[in-house]
Scaffold this motif. Structure first.
Motif, short mmCIF file in Angstrom:
data_model
loop_
_atom_site.label_atom_id
_atom_site.label_comp_id
_atom_site.label_asym_id
_atom_site.label_seq_id
_atom_site.Cartn_x
_atom_site.Cartn_y
_atom_site.Cartn_z
N GLU A 1 0.85 -1.19 0.00
CA GLU A 1 0.00 0.00 0.00
C GLU A 1 0.90 1.25 0.00
OE1 GLU A 1 0.68 -2.36 2.56
OE2 GLU A 1 -1.41 -2.41 3.21
N ASN B 1 -3.85 2.64 -2.29
CA ASN B 1 -3.97 1.79 -1.11
C ASN B 1 -4.16 0.31 -1.42
OD1 ASN B 1 -3.58 3.52 1.04
ND2 ASN B 1 -5.58 4.46 0.63
N THR B 2 -4.31 -0.03 -2.67
CA THR B 2 -4.51 -1.44 -3.03
C THR B 2 -3.16 -2.15 -3.02
OG1 THR B 2 -6.42 -0.88 -4.38
CG2 THR B 2 -5.38 -3.01 -4.83
N THR B 3 -3.15 -3.38 -2.52
CA THR B 3 -1.93 -4.19 -2.54
C THR B 3 -2.11 -5.30 -3.58
OG1 THR B 3 -2.78 -5.70 -0.87
CG2 THR B 3 -1.55 -3.81 -0.06
N LYS C 1 -11.84 -6.52 1.53
CA LYS C 1 -12.40 -6.45 2.89
C LYS C 1 -13.39 -5.30 2.87
CE LYS C 1 -11.09 -5.75 7.67
NZ LYS C 1 -10.00 -5.42 8.58
N THR D 1 -17.44 -6.75 9.50
CA THR D 1 -16.72 -6.65 8.21
C THR D 1 -16.72 -8.04 7.58
OG1 THR D 1 -14.59 -7.17 9.21
CG2 THR D 1 -15.12 -4.82 8.97
N LYS E 1 -14.83 -10.50 4.10
CA LYS E 1 -13.88 -10.55 2.98
C LYS E 1 -14.52 -11.29 1.83
CE LYS E 1 -9.51 -9.98 5.25
NZ LYS E 1 -8.24 -10.55 5.67
N LYS F 1 -14.01 -1.26 -6.04
CA LYS F 1 -14.54 -0.35 -5.01
C LYS F 1 -15.93 0.16 -5.41
CE LYS F 1 -10.06 1.06 -3.32
NZ LYS F 1 -8.97 2.01 -3.45
N ILE G 1 -12.70 -1.58 2.55
CA ILE G 1 -11.75 -1.10 3.58
C ILE G 1 -10.32 -1.44 3.14
CG2 ILE G 1 -11.08 -1.33 6.02
CD1 ILE G 1 -14.03 -2.35 6.50
N GLU G 2 -10.15 -2.62 2.59
CA GLU G 2 -8.83 -3.03 2.08
C GLU G 2 -9.04 -3.81 0.79
OE1 GLU G 2 -6.94 -4.01 6.42
OE2 GLU G 2 -6.81 -5.57 4.87
N LYS H 1 -6.91 -6.28 -2.14
CA LYS H 1 -5.67 -6.95 -2.56
C LYS H 1 -5.95 -7.71 -3.86
CE LYS H 1 -2.60 -10.68 -1.12
NZ LYS H 1 -2.46 -11.79 -0.19
N LYS I 1 5.03 -8.72 0.57
CA LYS I 1 4.74 -7.33 0.16
C LYS I 1 6.03 -6.57 -0.16
CE LYS I 1 0.64 -5.94 2.49
NZ LYS I 1 0.08 -5.23 3.62
#
Ligand code: URA
Length: 236
Positions: free
Chosen positions: A69, A103-105, A134, A174, A176, A190, A201-202, A204, A218
């Motif tokens: 991220e 912010n995306t991994t 997530k 939350t 996934k 998103k 929220i997250e 990947k 990472k």
């Protein structure tokens, strides 16, 4: 046979636009003759000189990066944020194939092979990409059905090829979700969840076609194998 400006740009010498300027300004010779015609076609055996220096055919490089991220998916950033290109130790002008958000991994390919990059990013190309999102809240069965049937984003329906809840945290409210999509539209994952009031929220990316992140942590990367490169070329 390929267009002269494309060959120059693909060699990593400069951008396509600058290559066109060089041609128009009579700075480019092919087999010793000045060529000022845009679109002039050259073959692999032609010798190209720019300002009397022979154009070196750059070795192609191909990397798979586990993007962390807080990195930007471009070669340069006007806000001085770390770019994905800076994470790779090479002197070659490489760039990412497509984008992952700041912010995306996850899995990102980088190369200096313009032909492969264009082919993979072409809207006609249907490479499946799998993400783990997530999200806030827990999807109902009806909401999962809605995603599977297709959500309209900016007037166009996006139909994932796979959607499944992987995990839920009732206490934190939350969950996934694994989602596979074919399109390369910006922020598409998103937007799908936002449309259902479950903000991401997250995020990947775990797979790009047949490629995965196995063996990488990472921020780590590796070169693609010849076999993988050939397989990417065959993903049409
Ligand atoms: N979809 C998104 O919303 N963000 C990404 O980074 C990739 C796909």
């Amino acid at each position: 046979m390929e267009r002269l400006q494309k060959v120059i740009a693909n060699s990593g010498y400069t951008s396509r636009r600058k290559a066109e300027e060089l041609i128009k300004n009579k700075k480019v010779k092919v087999n010793g003759t000045i060529i000022d015609e845009l679109g002039y076609k050259v073959s692999k055996n032609d010798s190209i000189e720019i300002e009397n220096k022979l154009l070196k055919k750059e070795q192609k490089e191909y990397y798979i990066l586990y993007k962390p991220e807080h990195t930007i998916s471009s070669a340069k950033d006007d806000q001085n944020r770390t770019t994905v290109v800076e994470l790779i130790n090479t002197k070659t002008r490489i760039y990412p194939i497509g984008r992952l958000d700041y912010n995306t991994t996850g899995l990102l390919l980088l190369t200096n092979d313009g032909e492969l990059a264009n082919q993979l990013m072409h809207p006609k190309n249907k490479v499946p990409k799998t993400y783990i999102a997530k999200i806030a809240g827990i999807l109902t069965i009806e909401e999962i059905q809605k995603i599977k049937k297709g959500i309209i984003i900016e007037g166009r329906k996006t139909i994932p090829t796979f959607v499944k809840q992987r995990h839920k945290n009732i206490n934190k409210n939350t969950s996934k979700i694994e989602i596979t999509i074919i399109e390369g539209r910006n922020h598409i994952v998103k937007k799908i969840f936002e449309a259902l009031n479950h903000p991401v929220i997250e995020l990947k990316r775990e797979n790009y076609g047949f490629l995965n992140l196995n063996g990488l942590k990472k921020g780590e990367y590796r070169s693609l194998t010849i076999k993988e490169i050939k397989k990417l070329y065959s993903l049409k």
